[in-house]
Design a protein around this motif. Structure first.
Motif, PDB file in Angstrom:
ATOM      1  N   ALA A  41       4.501 -15.264 -17.445  1.00 16.65           N
ATOM      2  CA  ALA A  41       4.944 -14.079 -18.194  1.00 16.65           C
ATOM      3  C   ALA A  41       3.891 -13.721 -19.221  1.00 16.65           C
ATOM      4  N   VAL A  42       3.750 -12.419 -19.458  1.00 17.43           N
ATOM      5  CA  VAL A  42       2.805 -11.953 -20.477  1.00 17.43           C
ATOM      6  C   VAL A  42       3.466 -10.892 -21.353  1.00 17.43           C
ATOM      7  N   CYS A  43       3.196 -10.975 -22.658  1.00 19.58           N
ATOM      8  CA  CYS A  43       3.640  -9.950 -23.622  1.00 19.58           C
ATOM      9  C   CYS A  43       2.383  -9.420 -24.279  1.00 19.58           C
ATOM     10  N   ASP A  44       2.329  -8.123 -24.539  1.00 18.62           N
ATOM     11  CA  ASP A  44       1.166  -7.660 -25.298  1.00 18.62           C
ATOM     12  C   ASP A  44       1.575  -7.004 -26.608  1.00 18.62           C
ATOM     13  N   THR A  45       0.571  -6.694 -27.414  1.00 20.26           N
ATOM     14  CA  THR A  45       0.835  -6.205 -28.776  1.00 20.26           C
ATOM     15  C   THR A  45       1.372  -4.775 -28.769  1.00 20.26           C
ATOM     16  N   ASP A  46       1.306  -4.082 -27.612  1.00 21.57           N
ATOM     17  CA  ASP A  46       1.911  -2.746 -27.511  1.00 21.57           C
ATOM     18  C   ASP A  46       3.353  -2.811 -27.041  1.00 21.57           C
ATOM     19  N   GLY A  47       3.859  -4.047 -26.848  1.00 19.09           N
ATOM     20  CA  GLY A  47       5.267  -4.189 -26.451  1.00 19.09           C
ATOM     21  C   GLY A  47       5.483  -4.267 -24.947  1.00 19.09           C
ATOM     22  N   HIS A  48       4.415  -4.300 -24.167  1.00 17.92           N
ATOM     23  CA  HIS A  48       4.591  -4.418 -22.712  1.00 17.92           C
ATOM     24  C   HIS A  48       4.922  -5.858 -22.353  1.00 17.92           C
ATOM     25  N   ALA A 199       9.019 -16.579 -20.228  1.00 17.83           N
ATOM     26  CA  ALA A 199       9.271 -15.311 -20.940  1.00 17.83           C
ATOM     27  C   ALA A 199       9.514 -15.590 -22.416  1.00 17.83           C
ATOM     28  N   GLU A 200      10.313 -16.618 -22.709  1.00 24.15           N
ATOM     29  CA  GLU A 200      10.619 -16.948 -24.111  1.00 24.15           C
ATOM     30  C   GLU A 200       9.377 -17.454 -24.848  1.00 24.15           C
ATOM     31  N   LEU A 201       8.597 -18.276 -24.181  1.00 22.45           N
ATOM     32  CA  LEU A 201       7.394 -18.809 -24.844  1.00 22.45           C
ATOM     33  C   LEU A 201       6.359 -17.709 -25.088  1.00 22.45           C
ATOM     34  N   ALA A 202       6.206 -16.813 -24.122  1.00 23.45           N
ATOM     35  CA  ALA A 202       5.239 -15.718 -24.319  1.00 23.45           C
ATOM     36  C   ALA A 202       5.666 -14.884 -25.526  1.00 23.45           C
ATOM     37  N   ARG A 203       6.969 -14.616 -25.652  1.00 27.53           N
ATOM     38  CA  ARG A 203       7.450 -13.837 -26.822  1.00 27.53           C
ATOM     39  C   ARG A 203       7.237 -14.613 -28.115  1.00 27.53           C
ATOM     40  N   THR A 204       7.561 -15.908 -28.071  1.00 30.94           N
ATOM     41  CA  THR A 204       7.482 -16.720 -29.289  1.00 30.94           C
ATOM     42  C   THR A 204       6.055 -16.801 -29.824  1.00 30.94           C
ATOM     43  N   PHE A 205       5.089 -16.923 -28.925  1.00 28.36           N
ATOM     44  CA  PHE A 205       3.692 -17.093 -29.351  1.00 28.36           C
ATOM     45  C   PHE A 205       3.041 -15.783 -29.806  1.00 28.36           C
ATOM     46  N   MET A 206       3.770 -14.677 -29.767  1.00 28.92           N
ATOM     47  CA  MET A 206       3.146 -13.410 -30.165  1.00 28.92           C
ATOM     48  C   MET A 206       2.664 -13.403 -31.608  1.00 28.92           C
ATOM     49  N   TYR A 207       3.251 -14.261 -32.466  1.00 31.10           N
ATOM     50  CA  TYR A 207       2.752 -14.262 -33.863  1.00 31.10           C
ATOM     51  C   TYR A 207       1.291 -14.702 -33.922  1.00 31.10           C
ATOM     52  N   LEU A 208       0.856 -15.480 -32.915  1.00 30.29           N
ATOM     53  CA  LEU A 208      -0.554 -15.902 -32.910  1.00 30.29           C
ATOM     54  C   LEU A 208      -1.465 -14.830 -32.294  1.00 30.29           C
ATOM     55  N   ALA A 209      -0.872 -13.916 -31.532  1.00 33.32           N
ATOM     56  CA  ALA A 209      -1.642 -12.768 -31.027  1.00 33.32           C
ATOM     57  C   ALA A 209      -1.671 -11.647 -32.061  1.00 33.32           C
ATOM     58  N   ARG A 210      -0.726 -11.707 -33.021  1.00 28.25           N
ATOM     59  CA  ARG A 210      -0.625 -10.635 -34.032  1.00 28.25           C
ATOM     60  C   ARG A 210      -1.073 -11.118 -35.406  1.00 28.25           C
ATOM     61  N   TYR A 211      -2.023 -12.000 -35.428  1.00 26.56           N
ATOM     62  CA  TYR A 211      -2.639 -12.439 -36.692  1.00 26.56           C
ATOM     63  C   TYR A 211      -1.608 -12.989 -37.683  1.00 26.56           C
ATOM     64  N   GLY A 212      -0.607 -13.697 -37.142  1.00 25.31           N
ATOM     65  CA  GLY A 212       0.338 -14.395 -38.007  1.00 25.31           C
ATOM     66  C   GLY A 212       1.673 -13.691 -38.186  1.00 25.31           C
ATOM     67  N   ARG A 213       1.816 -12.481 -37.641  1.00 24.89           N
ATOM     68  CA  ARG A 213       3.067 -11.730 -37.848  1.00 24.89           C
ATOM     69  C   ARG A 213       3.857 -11.643 -36.545  1.00 24.89           C
TER      70      ARG A 213
END
Ligand code: GLU
Length: 302
Positions: A41-48, A199-213
């Motif tokens: 699963a992949v999540c991106d910073t644009d919400g895809h 899916a859950e892990l990809a969502r959870t790790f987004m704070y590290l793709a979003r510079y901490g947020r």
């Protein structure tokens, strides 16, 4: 970016390699998982969001939890954390005792077991109930309130966890645990037994793709997000960390449950699960899948 098409291509390409992995046998409960499962699963910073295969199936996240424990400890401890744990690759097995003796009870990094036990000790000292703290952290970040521990896996590991117990007592003998080793081990085994899907892990790790947020606000500072990503790049995939960085080129953390999460800062978080492992203890098909993902998406940090 056509993530869905990329994931489907990868799924088809790596399917023949799924039976080649070796199942971990030192945690009996993990050996009973079907070796040909595969999810990504992949999540991106644009919400895809895109996913294939068993991306919604929960598995034992094992050492991936060490990223969450480190994040919780860093929030309260800040730079003082590094008085008790190093930040260099270990070059030895993730559960080794030898290096700890030479280095006077200061583990090389937070992602080997000794380092994670020290970090878990900090979370107990800060929050009391470290099991609830980590579970609630994961629930909040993935937005799913029924994420929980697989208690059978935790018990299975505790029953066979003699080496981790030795490491914990060794750390205590050096004065590098404040709490009782049994309490630290209990929290650690549960953290490893957290059950989450790709899916859950990809969502959870987004704070590290979003510079901490994450979507609700800051989880760590931008500098701390950089530190965690740097540690994943240099220490996140066992003794194969150099080869993994060469092939994939993304900060990543793996676990012996067959999961690997990788992050492209500013772009995406991607998680793969394929339970058969390679000789280094990383998911065999998962490593291949992430290598293909970096190539097909054209993204790596280099
Ligand atoms: N619970 C496992 C252990 O301590 C974690 C191993 C791993 O995923 O690296 O041995």
């Amino acid at each position: 970016m056509p993530y869905q098409a990329i994931l489907e291509q990868i799924h088809a390409e790596i399917a023949p390699t799924l039976p080649q992995g070796r199942m971990p046998d030192y945690i009996p409960q993990l050996a009973s998982v079907e070796p040909t499962r595969f999810g990504m699963a992949v999540c991106d910073t644009d919400g895809h969001f895109a996913a294939v295969g068993d991306a919604e199936e929960r598995f034992s996240i094992q050492s991936i939890s060490k990223v969450f424990t480190l994040t919780l400890a860093m929030q309260r401890e800040g730079e003082a954390l590094w008085r008790r744990v190093g930040r260099e690759p270990s070059g030895t097995a993730f559960n080794s005792l030898v290096q700890l003796e030479f280095e006077h009870g200061i583990p090389r990094n937070p992602f080997i077991n000794a380092g994670a036990l020290v970090v878990t000790d900090m979370v107990i000292s800060h929050q009391g109930d470290a099991k609830a703290a980590l579970r609630d952290f994961a629930r909040r970040l993935c937005g799913d309130d029924d994420v929980d521990y697989d208690y059978t896996v935790a018990e299975s590991e505790a029953a066979k966890g003699h080496r981790n117990a030795a490491v914990a007592h060794f750390l205590k003998s050096f004065g590098n645990l404040d709490n009782h080793p049994d309490a630290v081990l209990d929290a650690y085994f549960h953290h490893c037994a957290l059950s989450m899907s790709c899916a859950e892990l990809a969502r959870t790790f987004m704070y590290l793709a979003r510079y901490g947020r994450n979507a609700d606000g800051p989880i760590v500072t931008p500098s701390q997000a950089k530190y965690i990503n740097s540690l994943m790049l240099t220490c996140g995939t066992y003794d194969a960390v150099g080869d993994f960085a060469y092939r994939v080129g993304l900060p990543a953390k793996s676990g012996v449950g067959g999961g690997i999460v990788a992050v492209m800062p500013g772009q995406f978080s991607v998680c793969v699960w394929a339970p058969g492992l390679n000789a280094s203890g990383n998911s065999l098909a998962g490593t291949l899948a992430l290598e293909r993902f970096a190539t097909l998406s054209g993204h790596s940090i280099f």
